[in-house]
Design an enzyme around this catalytic site. Structure first.
Site, PDB file in Angstrom:
ATOM      1  CB  SER A  45      -5.415  -5.855   5.219  1.00  0.00           C
ATOM      2  OG  SER A  45      -4.373  -6.798   5.312  1.00  0.00           O
ATOM      3  CB  THR A  95      -2.845   4.194  -0.023  1.00  0.00           C
ATOM      4  OG1 THR A  95      -2.751   2.840  -0.462  1.00  0.00           O
ATOM      5  CG2 THR A  95      -1.631   4.946  -0.522  1.00  0.00           C
ATOM      6  CG  ASN A 117       1.584  -2.599  -2.709  1.00  0.00           C
ATOM      7  OD1 ASN A 117       1.906  -3.748  -2.434  1.00  0.00           O
ATOM      8  ND2 ASN A 117       0.314  -2.206  -2.782  1.00  0.00           N
ATOM      9  CE  LYS A 137      -8.559  -5.426   0.790  1.00  0.00           C
ATOM     10  NZ  LYS A 137      -7.512  -4.891   1.665  1.00  0.00           N
ATOM     11  CB  CYS A 159      -3.088 -14.981  -2.508  1.00  0.00           C
ATOM     12  SG  CYS A 159      -3.274 -13.863  -1.149  1.00  0.00           S
TER      13      CYS A 159
END
Lengths: 325, 303
Positions: A26, A276, A74, A175, A140
């Protein structure tokens, strides 16, 4: 089957058959269609979508990426087009071009209720979009809990899992975030709450300071570390979690070559995700598939014989050269 | 790391010809024509053209034939000297040869400037939307800030190949005489070159935007189309002037890029809310050549 290889790469995971164990992670493959001018995505084991929220998100201000030792940081900020836009604009292309590769829909929300709502909608459209499984991104911030990272809090993780598990019968992967002292309690929790598997690891927290401005370089301040430096971290947690739970593991972190993927498989992962590495070399995932097939051919092994083999008692008299891919 | 804009070669170096080809292992995987390919190429030529700038030449006929002016490549060294590849505007593509204009100002570009003829590189692309060739004007005015000179060699070449080629003027700003790319005033595709340096050591004292102001004041931008490439601050200053005049324009922008084809989402450029529902454009796909009215130039995140 790949490149004339005799090896059977198919693997069953969470009740779903994947033609090979190599998925793309993802956030490193868009929604699949960005690769339509690059290669035939139907050769993959699965495509995991960029994390989808209910509605679109703009993401963070630039700079969003930074190269660092051993990889990159990132802080994209979960920019995404939102579930409905995905269903309308992206899913039709995937439906046509992805099979026999599987589609794993990765979702997240700002609150446990939002996780439930997006999972409900994916479940309702599972046949329409061809979703084989759901992957929960729990790395998150929860906006109702002062921005605590859900994936770093067992209570919040349990809350999200219960909400989602209650509304979908889709195979469910969680995850896991590596920004914890121990991932085993999270994996056990996932198993207890009825998840069908865990994928690990997400990115590690990181920061780089710009010597010219003397401030954090990224627009958001901090970011997530990905790339080769994650390989030993992900392999370690795959090995540890494999000892602790019975649900399958999808290994992620630093995989750029077949050799990297093989480490995860031997440590106990039933599938892996290339992340990546696709930025540097968009063909990396295909090269991993071919490399695994070559390894199995050379050693006359089945994939199943390889999975978790690192946990067996060390064999005697294995010549070093036999390890070559 | 910086999105390095590339430049072109007008005087090819002595050819040490190594044919370009696809990376072994990805051979045969490349898609239909127009697709993205990963090309293995040995450095065929290397010319120092300024204090810290070089032309790098690669003989890659298949790739060279597919480059549109303003498009870019992701460029890496083998073995990799940097984790990520670097974006380079293609400076020139002609006769089977691709030329990049390299300026060394970071670890990656410095290492790249030290590579020798024959050293292996990876060229991934081509990517992005380039300059429009279907919007002809009698005069093409190119405004280049520093390494932003790069895409104008190929743009000038392709404009001059049009059935009714425009006049091509170049306004080129640099820090000082030492930084000025050697030979630019001799490039045949440029009908006129106006050079500016910040210290006045070459050409006029000032910057490329001063050059634009001078042309505007002289009424020489009437009927012209503007093409600009340079640092954000230069383009922002230019846009203030251009908007006043209403000269049609395209700007080639730079931003950090991880992949070059839309998946890393790193190259976010703030969007003008008057023209876009989204907060950011991904420069690799929406650009690198942008309609300047689509960009929010005053955004605090821009450098």
């Amino acid at each position: 089957m790949s490149g004339g290889s005799a090896a059977n790469l198919a693997v069953e995971l969470a009740g779903v058959r994947f033609q090979n164990p190599v998925w793309v992670a993802s956030g490193t493959f868009g929604y699949g269609d960005d690769f339509q001018t690059i290669f035939d995505v139907s050769r993959l084991g699965a495509v995991v979508t960029k994390t989808l929220f209910l509605g679109p998100r703009d993401g963070n201000p630039p700079p969003r990426i930074a190269e660092v030792g051993g990889g990159m940081l990132n802080s994209i900020g979960l920019a995404n087009i939102g579930w409905e836009a995905f269903r309308e604009r992206k899913a039709p292309w995937l439906r046509q071009h992805l099979p026999p590769a599987q589609l794993v829909v990765n979702v997240a929300g700002n609150t446990a209720e939002e996780y439930r709502e997006v999972a409900l909608r994916v479940d309702a459209a599972r046949a329409e979009v061809g979703a084989a499984a759901l992957e929960l991104n729990i790395s998150c911030p929860n906006v109702n809990e002062g921005g605590t990272n859900i994936g770093c809090d067992l209570r919040l993780t349990r809350e999200v899992l219960r909400e989602v598990r209650a509304v979908t019968s889709l195979p469910l992967l969680v995850k896991l975030s590596p920004n914890n002292a121990d991932l085993v309690p999270f994996a056990r929790l996932a198993e207890e709450e009825g998840a069908d598997g865990v994928s690990l690891i997400n990115t590690l927290y990181g920061m780089t300071v710009d010597l010219h401005s003397r401030r954090p370089f990224l627009g958001h301040g901090s970011g997530g570390l990905s790339g080769p430096s994650l390989l030993p971290v992900g392999v370690f947690w795959t090995y540890k979690v494999h000892q602790a739970v019975r649900i399958p593991i999808v290994g992620i972190g630093g995989i750029a070559r077949a050799e990297d993927a093989l480490q995860y498989l031997m440590a106990g992962a039933r599938a892996v995700q290339v992340g990546t590495a696709s930025f540097l070399n968009p063909f990396a995932s295909l090269e991993v598939i071919d490399g695994i097939a070559r390894f199995l051919d050379r050693h006359r092994m089945d994939l199943e014989e390889l999975i978790g083999v690192a946990h067996e008692r060390r064999p005697q008299n294995v010549p070093a050269a036999a390890a070559a891919v | 790391m910086g999105a390095q804009k590339a430049g072109a070669a007008h005087e090819p170096a002595a050819p040490t010809c190594v044919p370009g080809g696809q990376i072994p292992g990805s051979g045969g995987r490349n898609p239909a024509p127009g697709g993205v390919s990963l090309t293995h190429a040995a450095l065929a030529g290397r010319e120092r053209v300024g204090l810290d700038s070089w032309f790098l030449h690669f003989d890659v006929p298949e790739l060279a034939s597919r480059i549109l002016p303003g498009q870019f490549l992701m460029v890496g060294m083998r073995p990799p000297a940097t984790f990520l590849k670097r974006p380079f505007s293609v400076a020139d593509a002609a006769d089977g040869r691709i030329t990049l204009l390299l300026r060394s100002y970071g670890e990656g570009t410095l290492e790249m400037s030290r590579r020798r003829i024959g050293d292996p590189f990876e060229l991934l692309g081509p990517f992005g939307r380039g300059f429009r060739l279907d919007a002809p004007a009698a005069r093409a005015v190119m405004i280049a800030g520093g390494i932003g000179l790069a895409p104008f060699y190929i743009l000038a070449r392709r404009l001059k190949e049009l059935p009714t080629p425009p006049q091509v003027w170049l306004v080129y700003g640099e820090r000082s005489r030492e930084a000025v790319t050697a030979g630019v005033e001799r490039v045949l595709h440029f009908d006129r070159v106006l050079t500016y340096t910040e210290d006045g050591s070459a050409g006029e004292r000032g910057n490329a935007v001063d050059g634009f102001r001078r042309l505007a004041a002289a009424g020489e931008l009437t009927g012209a189309r503007l093409y600009a490439c340079g640092p954000h601050r230069m383009l922002e200053a230019l846009e203030v002037e251009r908007e006043r005049l209403g000269t049609p324009a395209e700007y080639s922008m730079e931003e950090r890029m991880g992949c070059g084809f839309g998946i890393c989402q790193g190259c976010a450029v703030p969007a003008n809310p008057a023209h876009s529902a989204q907060a950011y454009h991904l420069l690799c796909k929406a650009g690198p050549v942008m309609d300047p009215t689509r960009v929010l130039w005053s955004h605090p995140a821009l450098p």
